[in-house]
Scaffold this motif. Structure first.
Motif, PDB file in Angstrom:
ATOM      1  N   MET A 148      31.770  48.975  46.501  1.00 24.06           N
ATOM      2  CA  MET A 148      30.763  48.691  47.527  1.00 24.06           C
ATOM      3  C   MET A 148      29.577  49.640  47.375  1.00 24.06           C
ATOM      4  SD  MET A 148      32.996  48.754  51.014  1.00 24.06           S
ATOM      5  CE  MET A 148      34.666  48.155  51.114  1.00 24.06           C
ATOM      6  N   SER A 149      28.398  49.139  47.664  1.00 21.21           N
ATOM      7  CA  SER A 149      27.207  49.965  47.794  1.00 21.21           C
ATOM      8  C   SER A 149      26.526  49.601  49.110  1.00 21.21           C
ATOM      9  CB  SER A 149      26.241  49.733  46.622  1.00 21.21           C
ATOM     10  OG  SER A 149      25.040  50.458  46.818  1.00 21.21           O
ATOM     11  N   VAL A 150      26.435  50.587  50.005  1.00 21.43           N
ATOM     12  CA  VAL A 150      25.828  50.367  51.321  1.00 21.43           C
ATOM     13  C   VAL A 150      24.634  51.300  51.428  1.00 21.43           C
ATOM     14  CG1 VAL A 150      26.218  50.354  53.812  1.00 21.43           C
ATOM     15  CG2 VAL A 150      28.081  49.764  52.258  1.00 21.43           C
ATOM     16  N   GLY A 154      19.341  57.028  59.183  1.00 20.44           N
ATOM     17  CA  GLY A 154      19.070  56.332  60.436  1.00 20.44           C
ATOM     18  C   GLY A 154      20.349  56.028  61.172  1.00 20.44           C
ATOM     19  N   VAL A 155      20.273  55.112  62.106  1.00 23.32           N
ATOM     20  CA  VAL A 155      21.400  54.785  62.970  1.00 23.32           C
ATOM     21  C   VAL A 155      22.536  54.072  62.246  1.00 23.32           C
ATOM     22  CG1 VAL A 155      22.077  53.440  65.004  1.00 23.32           C
ATOM     23  CG2 VAL A 155      19.948  54.759  65.022  1.00 23.32           C
ATOM     24  N   PRO A 156      22.290  53.181  61.273  1.00 21.73           N
ATOM     25  CA  PRO A 156      23.365  52.369  60.701  1.00 21.73           C
ATOM     26  C   PRO A 156      24.544  53.197  60.197  1.00 21.73           C
ATOM     27  CG  PRO A 156      21.240  51.598  59.941  1.00 21.73           C
ATOM     28  CD  PRO A 156      20.991  52.886  60.659  1.00 21.73           C
ATOM     29  N   SER A 157      25.736  52.628  60.344  1.00 21.31           N
ATOM     30  CA  SER A 157      26.964  53.290  59.925  1.00 21.31           C
ATOM     31  C   SER A 157      27.881  52.274  59.272  1.00 21.31           C
ATOM     32  CB  SER A 157      27.667  53.928  61.135  1.00 21.31           C
ATOM     33  OG  SER A 157      26.857  54.898  61.762  1.00 21.31           O
ATOM     34  N   ILE A 158      28.891  52.791  58.568  1.00 21.24           N
ATOM     35  CA  ILE A 158      29.929  51.934  58.009  1.00 21.24           C
ATOM     36  C   ILE A 158      31.276  52.413  58.533  1.00 21.24           C
ATOM     37  CG2 ILE A 158      30.028  53.331  55.881  1.00 21.24           C
ATOM     38  CD1 ILE A 158      30.931  50.750  54.443  1.00 21.24           C
ATOM     39  N   GLY A 207      32.552  55.391  42.373  1.00 25.91           N
ATOM     40  CA  GLY A 207      33.357  54.367  41.714  1.00 25.91           C
ATOM     41  C   GLY A 207      33.943  53.378  42.688  1.00 25.91           C
ATOM     42  N   GLY A 208      34.413  53.881  43.837  1.00 27.30           N
ATOM     43  CA  GLY A 208      34.931  52.995  44.878  1.00 27.30           C
ATOM     44  C   GLY A 208      33.846  52.528  45.818  1.00 27.30           C
ATOM     45  N   ILE A 209      33.123  53.507  46.406  1.00 27.40           N
ATOM     46  CA  ILE A 209      32.057  53.176  47.353  1.00 27.40           C
ATOM     47  C   ILE A 209      30.945  54.205  47.272  1.00 27.40           C
ATOM     48  CG2 ILE A 209      33.343  54.348  49.191  1.00 27.40           C
ATOM     49  CD1 ILE A 209      31.915  52.393  51.153  1.00 27.40           C
ATOM     50  N   GLN A 210      29.722  53.709  47.331  1.00 28.59           N
ATOM     51  CA  GLN A 210      28.549  54.548  47.501  1.00 28.59           C
ATOM     52  C   GLN A 210      27.899  54.197  48.836  1.00 28.59           C
ATOM     53  OE1 GLN A 210      24.966  53.601  45.371  1.00 28.59           O
ATOM     54  NE2 GLN A 210      24.316  55.724  45.286  1.00 28.59           N
ATOM     55  N   ALA A 211      27.652  55.206  49.669  1.00 23.75           N
ATOM     56  CA  ALA A 211      26.980  54.994  50.950  1.00 23.75           C
ATOM     57  C   ALA A 211      25.790  55.945  51.023  1.00 23.75           C
ATOM     58  CB  ALA A 211      27.934  55.245  52.107  1.00 23.75           C
ATOM     59  N   THR A 212      24.604  55.388  51.202  1.00 23.14           N
ATOM     60  CA  THR A 212      23.374  56.178  51.140  1.00 23.14           C
ATOM     61  C   THR A 212      22.592  56.100  52.446  1.00 23.14           C
ATOM     62  OG1 THR A 212      23.200  55.792  48.757  1.00 23.14           O
ATOM     63  CG2 THR A 212      21.201  56.504  49.887  1.00 23.14           C
ATOM     64  N   SER A 213      22.262  57.278  52.986  1.00 27.95           N
ATOM     65  CA  SER A 213      21.383  57.413  54.156  1.00 27.95           C
ATOM     66  C   SER A 213      21.935  56.729  55.404  1.00 27.95           C
ATOM     67  CB  SER A 213      19.979  56.883  53.847  1.00 27.95           C
ATOM     68  OG  SER A 213      19.396  57.618  52.794  1.00 27.95           O
ATOM     69  N   LEU A 214      23.250  56.816  55.597  1.00 28.50           N
ATOM     70  CA  LEU A 214      23.869  56.260  56.797  1.00 28.50           C
ATOM     71  C   LEU A 214      24.149  57.365  57.808  1.00 28.50           C
ATOM     72  CD1 LEU A 214      26.454  53.759  55.275  1.00 28.50           C
ATOM     73  CD2 LEU A 214      24.045  53.389  55.816  1.00 28.50           C
ATOM     74  N   ASN A 215      24.235  56.995  59.053  1.00 34.35           N
ATOM     75  CA  ASN A 215      24.532  57.968  60.094  1.00 34.35           C
ATOM     76  C   ASN A 215      25.983  58.442  59.997  1.00 34.35           C
ATOM     77  OD1 ASN A 215      23.955  59.455  62.551  1.00 34.35           O
ATOM     78  ND2 ASN A 215      25.247  57.967  63.587  1.00 34.35           N
ATOM     79  N   THR A 216      26.923  57.493  59.986  1.00 35.23           N
ATOM     80  CA  THR A 216      28.339  57.835  59.946  1.00 35.23           C
ATOM     81  C   THR A 216      29.060  56.988  58.911  1.00 35.23           C
ATOM     82  OG1 THR A 216      28.323  58.395  62.292  1.00 35.23           O
ATOM     83  CG2 THR A 216      30.462  58.041  61.284  1.00 35.23           C
ATOM     84  N   ASN A 217      29.882  57.638  58.087  1.00 36.82           N
ATOM     85  CA  ASN A 217      30.729  56.964  57.109  1.00 36.82           C
ATOM     86  C   ASN A 217      32.179  57.200  57.528  1.00 36.82           C
ATOM     87  OD1 ASN A 217      28.534  56.492  54.833  1.00 36.82           O
ATOM     88  ND2 ASN A 217      28.303  58.593  55.533  1.00 36.82           N
TER      89      ASN A 217
END
Length: 199
Positions: A87-89, A96-100, A118-128
């Motif tokens: 996944m890439s989020v 900002g506000v968005p979270s996963i 390799g499994g997940i990349q999350a960029t510039s999210l509030n909460t992971n």
């Protein structure tokens, strides 16, 4: 890919999405939320999908979604040309506000061929947030073999198994993290790991 959505929310449940190719990102699913729309995936399998050589998110790629929930899903054996094998989020323009939120899901045996997460990349999210997940056997050429959080505010990993992931990135101040690599936004940011195995 199999599904592409812009300017609307997306809800997927009890689906099998396999063997798709997304040339511009999101081998199975690509969503542009335009900052206001959200994505929910429940009780589904997203396996053996891939992107083109210059795109990320082998199974799922999102851009500027308001929020992303993944529950009781299997993301396995997806391949991304760049980052986010499973996944890439991504949220543009800084944190900002968005979270996963990912619950009781397996992200395994995914590959980011020329990037991180390799499994997940999350960029510039509030909460992971990850609860009761298995993140295993993922590989990347960059940082964070299992999970890569970049400019995040908070990372939460609870009751998870993060094992046998590999990051092959160059050795420097920010590299490493075969299981988890987190680069936070600044003061007050941080990662909390509880009741989990990382090996």
């Amino acid at each position: 890919g199999a599904i592409q959505v812009a300017a609307g929310s997306l809800a997927i449940s009890n689906c099998v999405i396999i063997d798709n190719i997304g040339g511009q990102g999101g081998g199975a699913i690509y969503m542009n939320g335009l900052g206001t729309n959200s994505l929910t995936i429940r009780d589904s399998t997203v396996n053996s999908n891939e992107t083109g050589a210059t795109s990320g998110g082998g199974g799922l790629a999102t851009y500027d979604v308001a929020g992303c929930i993944v529950s009781n899903c299997n993301f396995r054996a997806n391949r991304a040309g760049t980052s986010g094998g499973g996944m890439s989020v991504y949220r543009p323009g800084g944190v900002g506000v968005p979270s996963i939120w990912v619950y009781e899901s397996t992200i395994a045996d995914n590959v980011a061929l020329n990037g991180s997460g390799g499994g997940i990349q999350a960029t510039s999210l509030n909460t992971n947030s990850f609860y009761g997940c298995t993140i295993s056997g993922n590989t990347c050429s960059g940082w964070g073999g299992g999970m890569y959080f970049y400019t995040a505010v908070t990372g939460i990993i609870v009751n998870c198994t993060v094992v046998s992931n590999v990051a092959r990135g160059a050795v420097d101040l920010y590299s490493g993290g075969g299981g988890v690599n987190a680069y936070f936004a600044g003061t007050g940011s941080g990662l909390a790991i509880r009741n989990s195995t990382i090996a």
